[in-house]
Scaffold this motif. Structure first.
Motif, PDB file in Angstrom:
ATOM      1  N   HIS A  90       0.858  -1.201   0.000  1.00 53.33           N
ATOM      2  CA  HIS A  90       0.000   0.000   0.000  1.00 53.33           C
ATOM      3  C   HIS A  90       0.889   1.244   0.000  1.00 53.33           C
ATOM      4  N   HIS A  92       1.392   5.472  -2.115  1.00 54.32           N
ATOM      5  CA  HIS A  92       0.851   6.503  -3.014  1.00 54.32           C
ATOM      6  C   HIS A  92       2.035   7.172  -3.709  1.00 54.32           C
ATOM      7  N   HIS A 245      -8.904   2.438   1.657  1.00 54.12           N
ATOM      8  CA  HIS A 245      -8.537   2.659   3.056  1.00 54.12           C
ATOM      9  C   HIS A 245      -9.698   2.257   3.962  1.00 54.12           C
ATOM     10  N   ASP A 337       2.859   3.089   2.954  1.00 52.69           N
ATOM     11  CA  ASP A 337       1.901   4.191   2.829  1.00 52.69           C
ATOM     12  C   ASP A 337       2.591   5.522   2.545  1.00 52.69           C
TER      13      ASP A 337
HETATM   14 ZN    ZN Z   1      -2.854   5.151   1.906  1.00 53.15          ZN
END
Ligand code: ZN
Ligand code: GUN
Length: 451
Positions: A90, A92, A245, A337
């Motif tokens: 996970h 971004h 999420h 994350d």
């Molecule tokens: Zn996230």
């Protein structure tokens, strides 16, 4: 390191019959949470990996492998440890530029830092450059696969997959879906979310090593209609993944309750739209009720544990013991994350996972920790038979770790008594400087400069 082949730059060297890497090797035979953790691991102190056609052909004692195939080129990494590349389930990539942003908890952090950064991805040139920076940083840290949120812009997905393909990486990514409670320029709608995602699936899912994830950001930024559209798309393309999420922060959870008053709980929002099942990966999942835990377990859905994000944004302490240390565990992987998380390094992520568990009175054994960062994360992505382990038949995505990468670590390693202590020292003290080399599909894609 000594090599009997060309030294130096990162090069794509296609060697018929393959190549051999020598060093210590670490492989998993089983899930270390389900029995005596050390029994789940196979370690060869003088080991070798035979790589052929992008896959691991054999792992074993070096003398055995060298006897079987004496004529292949050998890269000797000495005492370094060869294991599966890290799998970050996970992250971004558009948030790389805002990593380490001060002073906000989740909902404010999104408004103040995240959305402004994501607005810039309307520009393909910006997206391309960001994807290059993100992937190079992954490889420097030994991460060979990540499940990545792009932005609402389809071109942010194109840029990411193009950069992943150029590096030969197995990556998972998807266009973020948002049709409310976000800046208008970051919003699509239920129909365009569906249409754009479908076109991206046609363009990228299963092309080379790329895999698509349907990516509603989180319940508060999607209307029920958009979540329904995402669920319909997953039914149409069930071998894609879903990522979103879940239950990260108390204010977020209260907001979801207000927005979806008829749903039993946060996970129930996704459940009602057909977004819970094997291949669905829920980031965070810190504040769960018993029904949600049971549903995650029974449905085969997975949790991406993001410890550096949870401490950095101040979201809470994940219950590793309650979710994983039981006869019927929830599938859990480890994740950076980025950029809510404060590091690309899986060592930093492991260290914080250990510290978070300690704060809850549970000590995360290194055999379990390294499993979560490799095969555990691969299992979350339904890739546990292809990546995340150093074993015959697996794709040869590997990392080579220098176990004495800093003077402090070198002195500490002199006192270690076994493999577990050595691995524990790494997870607490190491960083990207421990990554000697990273391989993707058998090709070296990163090599550390002299330090
Ligand atoms: Zn996230
Ligand atoms: N919840 C919704 N979006 C995000 C995000 O970008 N990062 C984190 N950590 N949580 C989120």
């Amino acid at each position: 390191m000594t090599e009997s082949e060309n030294k130096g730059q990162i090069s794509k060297s296609h060697t018929s019959g393959g190549r051999i890497l020598k060093g210590q090797t670490l492989s998993y035979l089983a899930d270390p949470f389900l029995g005596e953790p050390t029994a789940a691991v196979r370690h060869h102190a003088a080991g070798a990996v035979w790589i052929e056609d992008g896959r691991v052909r054999q792992v074993g004692p070096a003398d055995e492998i060298l006897r079987a195939v004496p004529d292949l080129p050998v890269t000797d990494y000495g005492e370094a440890l060869i294991m599966a590349g890290f799998v970050d389930c996970h992250a971004h990539y558009p948030q790389t530029a805002i990593i380490a942003s001060y002073g906000a908890q989740l909902l404010d952090w999104l408004q103040k830092y995240t959305y402004p950064a994501e607005l810039r991805f309307a520009d393909s040139a910006h997206a391309r450059q960001a994807a290059e920076i993100y992937l190079d940083e992954c490889l420097r840290n030994g991460t060979t696969t990540a499940a990545v949120f792009c932005t609402v812009h389809p071109q942010s997905v194109d840029s990411f997959f193009e950069a992943a393909e150029a590096r030969g990486l197995r990556m998972v990514a998807g266009k973020v879906l948002m049709d409310r409670h976000a800046p208008p320029a970051l919003c699509d709608d239920a129909q365009t979310a569906y249409d754009d995602s479908k076109a991206l699936i046609a363009r990228w899912h299963g092309r080379g090593r790329n895999l698509y994830a349907i990516t509603p950001r989180f319940a508060p930024t999607s209307t029920p209609q958009q979540l329904e559209a995402a669920g319909a798309l997953w039914r149409e393309f069930p071998d894609t993944l879903v990522q979103t999420h879940l239950s990260e922060n108390p204010s977020e959870i209260a907001w979801v309750k207000k927005l979806f008053p008829d749903c039993p709980d946060y996970l129930g929002v996704y459940e009602g739209c057909g977004l819970v099942g094997p291949g669905a990966v829920f980031g965070h999942a810190i504040h769960l009720n018993p029904r949600e835990i049971e549903l995650l377990r029974d449905s085969g859905a997975a949790i991406a544990h993001c410890p550096t994000s949870n401490t950095f944004i101040g979201s809470g302490l994940f219950d590793m013991q309650g979710l994983r240390d039981r006869a019927d565990p929830v599938t859990v992987g480890l994740a950076s994350d980025v950029g809510g998380g404060s590091s690309f390094s899986m060592f930093a992520t492991l260290r914080t996972a250990y510290e978070v568990a300690q704060l809850r009175g549970y000590s995360l054994h290194p055999a379990k920790a390294f499993y979560l960062a490799t095969l555990g994360s691969a299992e979350c992505l339904r890739l546990g038979d292809r990546i995340g382990n150093l074993a015959a038949g697996y794709e040869a995505d590997l990392v080579v770790l220098d176990l004495a990468s800093r003077p402090l670590i070198a002195q500490r390693m002199q006192a270690v008594e076994d493999l577990w202590e050595a691995l524990f020292v790494q997870m607490i003290l190491a960083d990207d400087r421990a990554v000697l080399a990273t391989y993707a599909a058998g090709e070296r894609v990163y090599q550390r400069a002299a330090i």
